[in-house]
Design an enzyme around this catalytic site. Structure first.
Site, mmCIF file in Angstrom:
data_model
loop_
_atom_site.group_PDB
_atom_site.id
_atom_site.type_symbol
_atom_site.label_atom_id
_atom_site.label_comp_id
_atom_site.label_asym_id
_atom_site.label_seq_id
_atom_site.Cartn_x
_atom_site.Cartn_y
_atom_site.Cartn_z
ATOM 1 N N CYS A 76 7.279 -9.248 -6.202
ATOM 2 C CA CYS A 76 7.868 -9.514 -4.895
ATOM 3 C C CYS A 76 8.548 -10.887 -4.912
ATOM 4 O O CYS A 76 7.921 -11.888 -5.255
ATOM 5 C CB CYS A 76 6.766 -9.467 -3.837
ATOM 6 S SG CYS A 76 7.217 -10.178 -2.255
ATOM 7 N N GLU A 77 9.801 -10.903 -4.544
ATOM 8 C CA GLU A 77 10.536 -12.171 -4.571
ATOM 9 C C GLU A 77 10.124 -13.122 -3.459
ATOM 10 O O GLU A 77 10.456 -14.295 -3.501
ATOM 11 C CB GLU A 77 12.041 -11.915 -4.518
ATOM 12 C CG GLU A 77 12.548 -11.322 -3.242
ATOM 13 C CD GLU A 77 14.027 -11.009 -3.295
ATOM 14 O OE1 GLU A 77 14.665 -11.124 -2.234
ATOM 15 O OE2 GLU A 77 14.550 -10.653 -4.364
ATOM 16 N N HIS A 79 6.764 -13.710 -2.447
ATOM 17 C CA HIS A 79 5.493 -14.380 -2.726
ATOM 18 C C HIS A 79 5.184 -14.495 -4.213
ATOM 19 O O HIS A 79 4.160 -15.058 -4.582
ATOM 20 C CB HIS A 79 4.340 -13.623 -2.042
ATOM 21 C CG HIS A 79 4.481 -13.571 -0.557
ATOM 22 N ND1 HIS A 79 4.982 -12.465 0.104
ATOM 23 C CD2 HIS A 79 4.212 -14.493 0.399
ATOM 24 C CE1 HIS A 79 5.002 -12.708 1.396
ATOM 25 N NE2 HIS A 79 4.553 -13.936 1.607
ATOM 26 N N CYS A 147 1.099 -8.712 -2.151
ATOM 27 C CA CYS A 147 1.358 -9.690 -1.089
ATOM 28 C C CYS A 147 0.878 -9.170 0.258
ATOM 29 O O CYS A 147 0.654 -9.953 1.180
ATOM 30 C CB CYS A 147 2.836 -10.068 -1.030
ATOM 31 S SG CYS A 147 3.958 -8.702 -0.746
#
Length: 190
Positions: A76-77, A79, A147
């Site tokens: 995930c960009e 977190h 996340c």
């Protein structure tokens, strides 16, 4: 190109920032391990997924090809935590087909970069539509996001499902419904 030495320095700084000693036994090699891990996790940044779909075969095929449960893992960009699950793809050839393992390699390439699930889904559908020039392409991604499960709302076990349809799958409700049925956990072939 991923700068592993810079990552090592950054991880050492993070360890300092959380009150750890980066030289402590047991944690002293962590910055190097994290740098190597990031090089692997983000290996798709410098790759073009189209390179995996350059070899195709003219078989005169016109019937749907569906591949279920291609495992994938991305980061995930927002977190920098993993999300992972399955990608299901289908395409209706216009005569030419591609090796099925090449589709899995192209998906992996797309996923191996800082991502959002919605982008993975759309990039995969666009890639199929552009590289294979099929009558239609469909992609369904199901994933669990760390996340969301280990921080914040802590909704462990929740899964996000995204879809993208191109060509006949976008235009024809029956084709779309068949794809959803074939790729659903209780769908045909389960």
């Amino acid at each position: 190109m991923i700068d592993q030495e810079r990552i090592v320095r950054a991880v050492e700084e993070i360890l300092h920032a959380i009150g750890e000693d980066p030289r402590r036994d047991g944690i002293d090699r962590t910055p190097t391990r994290v740098a190597a891990m990031y090089a692997e996790l983000f290996s798709g940044i410098d790759q073009d997924p189209r390179e995996f779909l350059t070899v195709s075969y003219d078989e005169g095929a016109r019937d749907t090809v569906t591949i279920r449960d291609i495992p994938f893992m991305s980061v995930c960009e927002h977190h920098l935590l993993p999300f992972f699950g399955s990608v299901h793809v289908a395409y209706v050839p216009s005569g030419r087909i591609v090796g099925i393992s090449k589709l899995a390699r192209a998906i992996e390439c797309i996923a191996r970069r800082p991502q959002m699930q919605e982008r993975v889904t759309n990039q995969a559908a666009d890639l199929l539509a552009e590289a294979l020039q099929p009558q239609g392409a469909a992609v369904r991604v199901e994933a669990e996001h760390l996340c969301m499960t280990i921080r914040g709302v802590r909704a462990a076990g929740s899964r996000v499902i995204t879809t993208a349809f191109r060509g006949i799958f976008k235009e024809d409700a029956a084709a779309r419904a068949e794809f959803i049925s074939l790729t659903s956990p209780r769908g045909a072939g389960s």
